[in-house]
Design an enzyme around this catalytic site. Structure first.
Site, PDB file in Angstrom:
ATOM      1  N   ILE A  46      64.589  19.438  88.481  1.00 36.78           N
ATOM      2  CA  ILE A  46      65.565  18.934  87.511  1.00 36.78           C
ATOM      3  C   ILE A  46      65.177  17.541  87.004  1.00 36.78           C
ATOM      4  CG2 ILE A  46      67.184  17.749  89.080  1.00 36.78           C
ATOM      5  CD1 ILE A  46      69.429  19.385  87.670  1.00 36.78           C
ATOM      6  N   HIS A 115      60.747  22.803 101.054  1.00 40.23           N
ATOM      7  CA  HIS A 115      60.210  22.976  99.699  1.00 40.23           C
ATOM      8  C   HIS A 115      58.938  22.169  99.524  1.00 40.23           C
ATOM      9  CE1 HIS A 115      62.764  19.380  99.538  1.00 40.23           C
ATOM     10  NE2 HIS A 115      61.955  18.942  98.570  1.00 40.23           N
TER      11      HIS A 115
HETATM   12  P1  5GP Z   1      62.631  15.881  98.087  1.00 34.55           P
HETATM   13  O1  5GP Z   1      62.774  14.411  97.820  1.00 34.55           O
HETATM   14  O2  5GP Z   1      63.679  16.387  99.031  1.00 34.55           O
HETATM   15  O3  5GP Z   1      61.231  16.283  98.483  1.00 34.55           O
HETATM   16  O4  5GP Z   1      62.816  16.582  96.678  1.00 34.55           O
HETATM   17  C1  5GP Z   1      63.998  17.136  96.213  1.00 34.55           C
HETATM   18  C2  5GP Z   1      63.776  17.464  94.752  1.00 34.55           C
HETATM   19  O5  5GP Z   1      64.795  18.350  94.344  1.00 34.55           O
HETATM   20  C3  5GP Z   1      63.842  16.247  93.816  1.00 34.55           C
HETATM   21  O6  5GP Z   1      62.599  16.131  93.118  1.00 34.55           O
HETATM   22  C4  5GP Z   1      65.004  16.566  92.878  1.00 34.55           C
HETATM   23  O7  5GP Z   1      64.773  16.166  91.556  1.00 34.55           O
HETATM   24  C5  5GP Z   1      65.139  18.075  93.006  1.00 34.55           C
HETATM   25  N1  5GP Z   1      66.483  18.594  92.816  1.00 34.55           N
HETATM   26  C6  5GP Z   1      67.609  18.154  93.454  1.00 34.55           C
HETATM   27  N2  5GP Z   1      68.670  18.887  93.057  1.00 34.55           N
HETATM   28  C7  5GP Z   1      68.204  19.815  92.178  1.00 34.55           C
HETATM   29  C8  5GP Z   1      68.840  20.853  91.433  1.00 34.55           C
HETATM   30  O8  5GP Z   1      70.046  21.094  91.500  1.00 34.55           O
HETATM   31  N3  5GP Z   1      68.032  21.608  90.631  1.00 34.55           N
HETATM   32  C9  5GP Z   1      66.703  21.392  90.522  1.00 34.55           C
HETATM   33  N4  5GP Z   1      66.025  22.176  89.699  1.00 34.55           N
HETATM   34  N5  5GP Z   1      66.071  20.411  91.209  1.00 34.55           N
HETATM   35  C10 5GP Z   1      66.808  19.631  92.025  1.00 34.55           C
END
Ligand code: 5GP
Ligand code: ZN
Length: 128
Positions: A46, A115
């Protein structure tokens, strides 16, 4: 907020309460899906950090790579193969890309559901 691991479960697409990626896996929250198989779903981040920024997400709720067990060997390998396939689909295989898995606090993990970030489409510079 980080829920206690006590409440986590390991059903595919089971929808751990309050987990945003479980909701995306269950299609309760809409995302722009680019790939799906038995173990994984991939969709556009997103908040993209580069022209291509895809998240590859396990269907099963696992907090992060520390939560993986022998049972997840197929999932782990499948994630790498899917990254390959998606990189080709978005035509960033030859130009190159980065595959990142953030883990816990110093890793900058924000969503506690396993992820990987597939990022490319422009020079990314040095790590960190
Ligand atoms: P982390 O920091 O946990 O590795 O990455 C989480 C990622 O999830 C972030 O890059 C953030 O932009 C993405 N993200 C969080 N909420 C959503 C959502 O509701 N939809 C999408 N498509 N991405 C999300
Ligand atoms: Zn989850």
């Amino acid at each position: 907020m980080r829920l206690s691991p006590h409440f986590s479960h390991h059903e595919k697409g089971g929808g751990m309460k309050g987990c945003i990626f479980c909701k995306i896996v269950d299609k309760e929250i809409v995302s722009k899906i680019v790939y799906e198989d038995d173990d994984l779903i991939a969709f556009h981040d997103i908040n993209p950090l580069a022209p291509v920024h895809i998240l590859l997400v396990s269907k099963k709720h696992i907090e992060n790579i520390l939560g993986m067990t022998d049972e997840d060997a197929k999932l782990a390998a499948g994630l790498l193969f899917a990254a390959n396939e998606i990189a080709k689909k978005f035509n960033i295989d030859k130009s190159g890309f980065r595959l990142i898995i953030n883990c816990n606090s110093d890793g900058g993990q924000e969503v506690f559901h396993l992820h990987a970030h597939l990022i490319g489409g422009a020079p990314l510079g040095k790590m960190c």
